[in-house]
Design an enzyme around this catalytic site. Structure first.
Site, PDB file in Angstrom:
ATOM      1  N   HIS A 165       0.853  -1.197   0.000  1.00  0.00           N
ATOM      2  CA  HIS A 165       0.000   0.000   0.000  1.00  0.00           C
ATOM      3  C   HIS A 165       0.883   1.239   0.000  1.00  0.00           C
ATOM      4  O   HIS A 165       1.531   1.554   0.994  1.00  0.00           O
ATOM      5  CB  HIS A 165      -0.905  -0.027   1.231  1.00  0.00           C
ATOM      6  CG  HIS A 165      -1.987   1.006   1.220  1.00  0.00           C
ATOM      7  ND1 HIS A 165      -2.068   2.017   0.280  1.00  0.00           N
ATOM      8  CD2 HIS A 165      -3.054   1.197   2.044  1.00  0.00           C
ATOM      9  CE1 HIS A 165      -3.115   2.771   0.524  1.00  0.00           C
ATOM     10  NE2 HIS A 165      -3.735   2.291   1.588  1.00  0.00           N
ATOM     11  N   PHE A 183      -8.025   7.554   5.179  1.00  0.00           N
ATOM     12  CA  PHE A 183      -8.359   7.988   6.534  1.00  0.00           C
ATOM     13  C   PHE A 183      -9.004   9.366   6.467  1.00  0.00           C
ATOM     14  O   PHE A 183      -8.588  10.223   5.686  1.00  0.00           O
ATOM     15  CB  PHE A 183      -7.093   8.089   7.392  1.00  0.00           C
ATOM     16  CG  PHE A 183      -6.575   6.764   7.911  1.00  0.00           C
ATOM     17  CD1 PHE A 183      -7.181   5.566   7.599  1.00  0.00           C
ATOM     18  CD2 PHE A 183      -5.465   6.737   8.748  1.00  0.00           C
ATOM     19  CE1 PHE A 183      -6.703   4.356   8.089  1.00  0.00           C
ATOM     20  CE2 PHE A 183      -4.972   5.539   9.242  1.00  0.00           C
ATOM     21  CZ  PHE A 183      -5.590   4.346   8.915  1.00  0.00           C
TER      22      PHE A 183
END
Length: 412
Positions: A340, A399
């Site tokens: 990621h 996020f």
């Protein structure tokens, strides 16, 4: 005024798989992984010892070593990828077009490595030992700034910071700049170099990263034994260009970018909204922007982080958006091989999306051994698939509740 059509005419990348796009793509299609034991600090400091590091990267191959020393690693990646993308596009930037060429490169964290090094110097030696370049090396917008300086691009210059959606948001925002006529060409994407002790500490404390000690199987999206993401680093840059400009230059066209959706969960700082509700709205928005029916999409490049909630909710989101077509849709998570890349993930995955269109091949999701019963779609398991690709949706979630979907289609 009618919106301009926008196409992709150049790509460049530095990834954990290779330091150029072609080698990266070949390894990806072959199902090879760029994940290994972390080398940037001693093993055993954290619950996880695996990462997807960029290997053998020499900034001096792309820029003056003196200039490179004034850049954080994430900026070096961005400059290198941008130089490769501009070369790939056969684009010359000079006084005749510089004002109409912009840069929009996102980063979720920015110069974390620089921040840690300089803070340690400050603690030991005081403020006089802190580099005068500390702030410009650290701030996330400096990738975009340094690329503009290096290439002489004088159009809109910006940076989107939306955590792991930063690269995708930047591409979408750059797409809209051209579509509305404010630039002819945009150098866009994302860059990240987060493999540092503090980043590892933070994500380890949040229990977000895989603790699987085996690098070969640590990133396993949609597998029932998945236990977190694997941190990666790198950069992906695309050259977006108005169709008129591309035709006038006789440029090679990889694909057309046709849709952009961006939404907020308004739910939680780290957890996705239940059932991927925010992702659903972004995906539907992108399809509407693209003027495509759901059944016209061939391939979904999933955010697919290998975390419990992301993979389950993204599967639910796909079912919601695509209906019965979801079971015919090819889906894969290339994070199974790249890890990621946080703010750079969406950019690198956008490049994989246009390559899938151009080469008629869908990269696999590797490491699926025991499919999660709640993830019951076609994830192109373990081996790439040769298949004509008309349109691709690429998802990125971050996020803070950021959701982004980009849609690319075969240029006609």
């Amino acid at each position: 005024m009618e919106n301009k059509r926008v196409v992709v005419t150049g790509v460049g990348a530095v990834t954990p798989l290779a330091n150029d796009l072609q080698s990266t793509w070949e390894r990806l299609v072959n199902g090879e992984s760029g994940i290994d034991k972390v080398t940037k600090f001693e093993e055993g400091q954290f619950p996880t010892d695996v990462a997807a590091e960029v290997k053998e990267f020499d900034p001096g191959s792309f820029m003056d070593p003196k200039d490179a020393r004034k850049m954080d690693r994430f900026t070096q990646f961005a400059v290198a990828s941008s130089l490769m993308a501009v070369k790939d596009a056969n684009l010359t930037i000079d006084d005749s077009n510089a004002d109409r060429i912009g840069v929009w490169i996102g980063s979720g964290i920015g110069g974390m490595e620089t921040y840690e090094k300089q803070f340690r110097l400050y603690e030991k030696r005081g403020y006089r030992r802190v580099s005068p370049f500390f702030v410009p090396m650290m701030i996330p917008d400096m990738a975009s700034g340094q690329v503009s300086i290096t290439l002489g691009a004088k159009g809109v210059n910006s940076c989107t910071v939306t955590a792991c959606a930063s690269g995708a948001n930047s591409i979408g925002d750059a797409f809209k700049v051209i579509q509305r006529g404010d630039a002819d060409i945009m150098i866009t994407g994302g860059a990240e170099a987060p493999i540092t002790e503090m980043a590892f500490a933070g994500f380890s404390s949040a229990r977000a990263m895989s603790t699987n000690p085996d690098p070969a199987t640590a990133s396993r999206p949609f597998d029932k034994d998945r236990d977190g993401f694997v941190m990666g680093e790198g950069s992906g840059i695309l050259i977006l260009e108005s169709l008129e400009s591309a035709k006038a230059r006789g440029a090679h066209i990889y694909a057309e970018i046709v849709g952009y959706g961006s939404t907020g969960d308004a739910y939680h700082v780290t957890a996705p909204a239940p059932e991927g509700e925010g992702a659903v709205r972004a995906m539907k928005q992108a399809l509407q922007d693209a003027d495509l029916n759901p059944n016209e999409v061939t391939y979904l490049n999933a955010h697919g982080t290998s975390t419990e909630y992301n993979d389950k909710y993204e599967t639910l989101a796909a079912k919601n958006v695509f209906g019965e077509h979801a079971h015919k849709l090819a889906i894969s998570s290339t994070k199974s091989m790249t890890g990621h890349l946080l703010g750079a993930a969406g950019a690198v995955e956008a490049i994989f999306s246009v390559k899938a269109i151009e080469d008629s091949v869908i990269p696999p999701t590797i490491n699926i051994k025991n499919l999660d019963p709640e993830c019951d779609l076609d994830y192109v398991q373990n081996e790439a698939r040769k298949q004509g690709v008309n349109a691709v949706m690429s998802n990125s979630l971050g996020f803070g509740g950021h959701n982004v979907a980009l849609v690319f289609k075969k240029y006609k």
